[in-house]
Design a protein around this motif. Structure first.
Motif, PDB file in Angstrom:
ATOM      1  N   HIS A  46       0.826  -1.210   0.000  1.00 35.46           N
ATOM      2  CA  HIS A  46       0.000   0.000   0.000  1.00 35.46           C
ATOM      3  C   HIS A  46       0.860   1.260   0.000  1.00 35.46           C
ATOM      4  O   HIS A  46       0.547   2.232  -0.696  1.00 35.46           O
ATOM      5  CB  HIS A  46      -0.915   0.020   1.230  1.00 35.46           C
ATOM      6  CG  HIS A  46      -1.907  -1.099   1.277  1.00 35.46           C
ATOM      7  ND1 HIS A  46      -2.794  -1.362   0.243  1.00 35.46           N
ATOM      8  CD2 HIS A  46      -2.164  -2.022   2.247  1.00 35.46           C
ATOM      9  CE1 HIS A  46      -3.550  -2.397   0.568  1.00 35.46           C
ATOM     10  NE2 HIS A  46      -3.186  -2.813   1.768  1.00 35.46           N
ATOM     11  N   ILE A  47       1.914   1.247   0.774  1.00 35.50           N
ATOM     12  CA  ILE A  47       2.784   2.416   0.880  1.00 35.50           C
ATOM     13  C   ILE A  47       3.529   2.653  -0.426  1.00 35.50           C
ATOM     14  O   ILE A  47       3.649   3.792  -0.898  1.00 35.50           O
ATOM     15  CB  ILE A  47       3.754   2.243   2.058  1.00 35.50           C
ATOM     16  CG1 ILE A  47       2.957   2.149   3.376  1.00 35.50           C
ATOM     17  CG2 ILE A  47       4.752   3.396   2.132  1.00 35.50           C
ATOM     18  CD1 ILE A  47       3.806   1.812   4.590  1.00 35.50           C
ATOM     19  N   ARG A  57       1.271   4.132  -3.005  1.00 34.42           N
ATOM     20  CA  ARG A  57       0.974   5.532  -2.702  1.00 34.42           C
ATOM     21  C   ARG A  57       2.156   6.453  -3.042  1.00 34.42           C
ATOM     22  O   ARG A  57       1.956   7.586  -3.485  1.00 34.42           O
ATOM     23  CB  ARG A  57       0.607   5.655  -1.229  1.00 34.42           C
ATOM     24  CG  ARG A  57       0.482   7.065  -0.685  1.00 34.42           C
ATOM     25  CD  ARG A  57      -0.830   7.719  -1.035  1.00 34.42           C
ATOM     26  NE  ARG A  57      -0.889   9.065  -0.484  1.00 34.42           N
ATOM     27  CZ  ARG A  57      -1.395   9.368   0.704  1.00 34.42           C
ATOM     28  NH1 ARG A  57      -1.894   8.393   1.478  1.00 34.42           N
ATOM     29  NH2 ARG A  57      -1.417  10.613   1.139  1.00 34.42           N
ATOM     30  N   SER A  59      -2.107   1.188   9.156  1.00 32.60           N
ATOM     31  CA  SER A  59      -2.129   2.631   8.873  1.00 32.60           C
ATOM     32  C   SER A  59      -1.257   3.010   7.677  1.00 32.60           C
ATOM     33  O   SER A  59      -0.443   3.938   7.759  1.00 32.60           O
ATOM     34  CB  SER A  59      -1.661   3.407  10.113  1.00 32.60           C
ATOM     35  OG  SER A  59      -2.470   3.168  11.227  1.00 32.60           O
ATOM     36  N   ASP A  80      -1.903   4.586   4.817  1.00 32.38           N
ATOM     37  CA  ASP A  80      -2.104   5.933   4.288  1.00 32.38           C
ATOM     38  C   ASP A  80      -1.474   6.982   5.194  1.00 32.38           C
ATOM     39  O   ASP A  80      -0.852   7.942   4.707  1.00 32.38           O
ATOM     40  CB  ASP A  80      -3.598   6.222   4.112  1.00 32.38           C
ATOM     41  CG  ASP A  80      -4.233   5.408   3.007  1.00 32.38           C
ATOM     42  OD1 ASP A  80      -3.481   4.911   2.133  1.00 32.38           O
ATOM     43  OD2 ASP A  80      -5.464   5.241   3.009  1.00 32.38           O
ATOM     44  N   GLU A 117       1.579   9.421   3.996  1.00 29.90           N
ATOM     45  CA  GLU A 117       1.415  10.873   4.090  1.00 29.90           C
ATOM     46  C   GLU A 117       2.519  11.487   4.959  1.00 29.90           C
ATOM     47  O   GLU A 117       3.078  12.540   4.618  1.00 29.90           O
ATOM     48  CB  GLU A 117       0.046  11.207   4.687  1.00 29.90           C
ATOM     49  CG  GLU A 117      -0.227  12.698   4.794  1.00 29.90           C
ATOM     50  CD  GLU A 117      -1.610  12.994   5.346  1.00 29.90           C
ATOM     51  OE1 GLU A 117      -1.910  14.184   5.573  1.00 29.90           O
ATOM     52  OE2 GLU A 117      -2.393  12.047   5.554  1.00 29.90           O
TER      53      GLU A 117
END
Length: 299
Positions: free
Chosen positions: A59-60, A63, A279, A281, A285
């Motif tokens: 996911h990271i 992103r 976590s 996202d 960020e």
């Protein structure tokens, strides 16, 4: 030196919609090392611990790869990497492989994310070559001997002993039990399958047990890492810390705050140990916002 596999060669248990990256392989010291290398720009090296692999960062990477060059390898015996005969799977063994891998890919001026066992593994390489690293992203890990904490002594003696080895080899307990217990989010069956499949047999689960055993057995290696952490004191660091982790708690976080006095802290209130699942996202960020400060002197 390194080749990407085609979708036809992708293991059938690893669907592209979950892991939409080219798998690359390189020979390192007799091992067949799998890694992903996505995007361009500032390099971020993502390192996994036990019992995970580069899939943990999917996911990271998805992103951040439009702004960064995201590199994540699997240590020998984990994920899609295979180890040569006679490999010990100890943290110092993985540290040697990591150093060779960085040399082969000619990676410099890196940010590196550390988690679980990759904390001492990655930092052991960094204290030997501090000039190659520009900053550290530290999440729920350690970089010192764990003998003083009863919870780690208990885990090492139970899970890392002969009984633990037998249970792990028979039931793949670190994946089947520890991972669901150490995440706050429900991990779907297809995700759990991608964590189980790299360990299909009793012998393939040996690397997981070795990590548990080495919580105490690697005292000397961990002491050397701790002794040299001062070499990294001037490096910027981003601490992303899961607040619900019962293993690596506020006391471990506080020690990293002392190691890196110029740190920035992001508390992940709803994250357990596997912060990348709970976590992603928030972590992505935080990295995006912090990177400008960490790398400003390079521009």
């Amino acid at each position: 030196m390194a080749t990407a596999i085609t979708s036809a060669e992708r293991p059938d248990w690893l669907p592209e919609h979950l892991f939409p990256f080219d798998s690359r392989f390189v020979g390192v010291d007799g091992h067949h090392i799998h890694y992903v290398d996505e995007g361009s720009g500032q390099v971020i090296l993502f390192l996994h611990g036990n019992p995970t692999w580069s899939f943990l960062y999917r996911h990271i990477i998805a992103r951040l790869s439009d702004q960064f060059r995201c590199v994540a390898l699997d240590f020998p015996g984990f994920g899609l990497s295979t180890a040569r005969d006679g490999y010990g799977f100890r943290p110092q063994d993985h540290a040697h492989v990591l150093g060779e891998f960085l040399d082969m890919l000619e990676l410099d001026e890196m940010l590196v994310m550390l988690h679980d066992w990759s904390g001492p593994i990655g930092l052991s390489v960094a204290v030997q070559r501090p000039e190659r690293f520009v900053g550290f992203i530290v999440g729920n890990t350690f970089a010192w001997p764990l003998d003083e904490k009863w919870r780690f002594r208990a885990m090492a003696r139970a899970v890392g002993g002969r009984w633990g080895a037998s249970v792990e080899r028979q039931f793949n307990t670190f994946v089947n039990l520890a991972m669901p217990l150490a995440t706050t989010k429900h991990l779907p069956h297809e995700v759990m399958r991608c964590y189980r499949k790299p360990f299909p047999s009793a012998e393939s689960r040996r690397p997981i047990h070795v990590f548990a055993h080495e919580l105490l057995a690697s005292h000397g290696f961990l002491y050397e890492v701790q002794k040299n952490l001062g070499k990294l004191r001037e490096h910027p660091a981003l601490l992303v810390w899961g607040q619900r982790d019962v293993a690596f708690r506020a006391s471990e976080r506080a020690r990293f705050e002392e190691v890196f006095p110029g740190h920035e802290l992001v508390l992940l209130e709803d994250a357990n140990h596997f912060i990348q699942e709970d976590s992603p996202d928030a972590i992505a960020e935080a990295i995006d916002e912090w990177e400008d400060l960490a790398c400003s002197h390079l521009r």
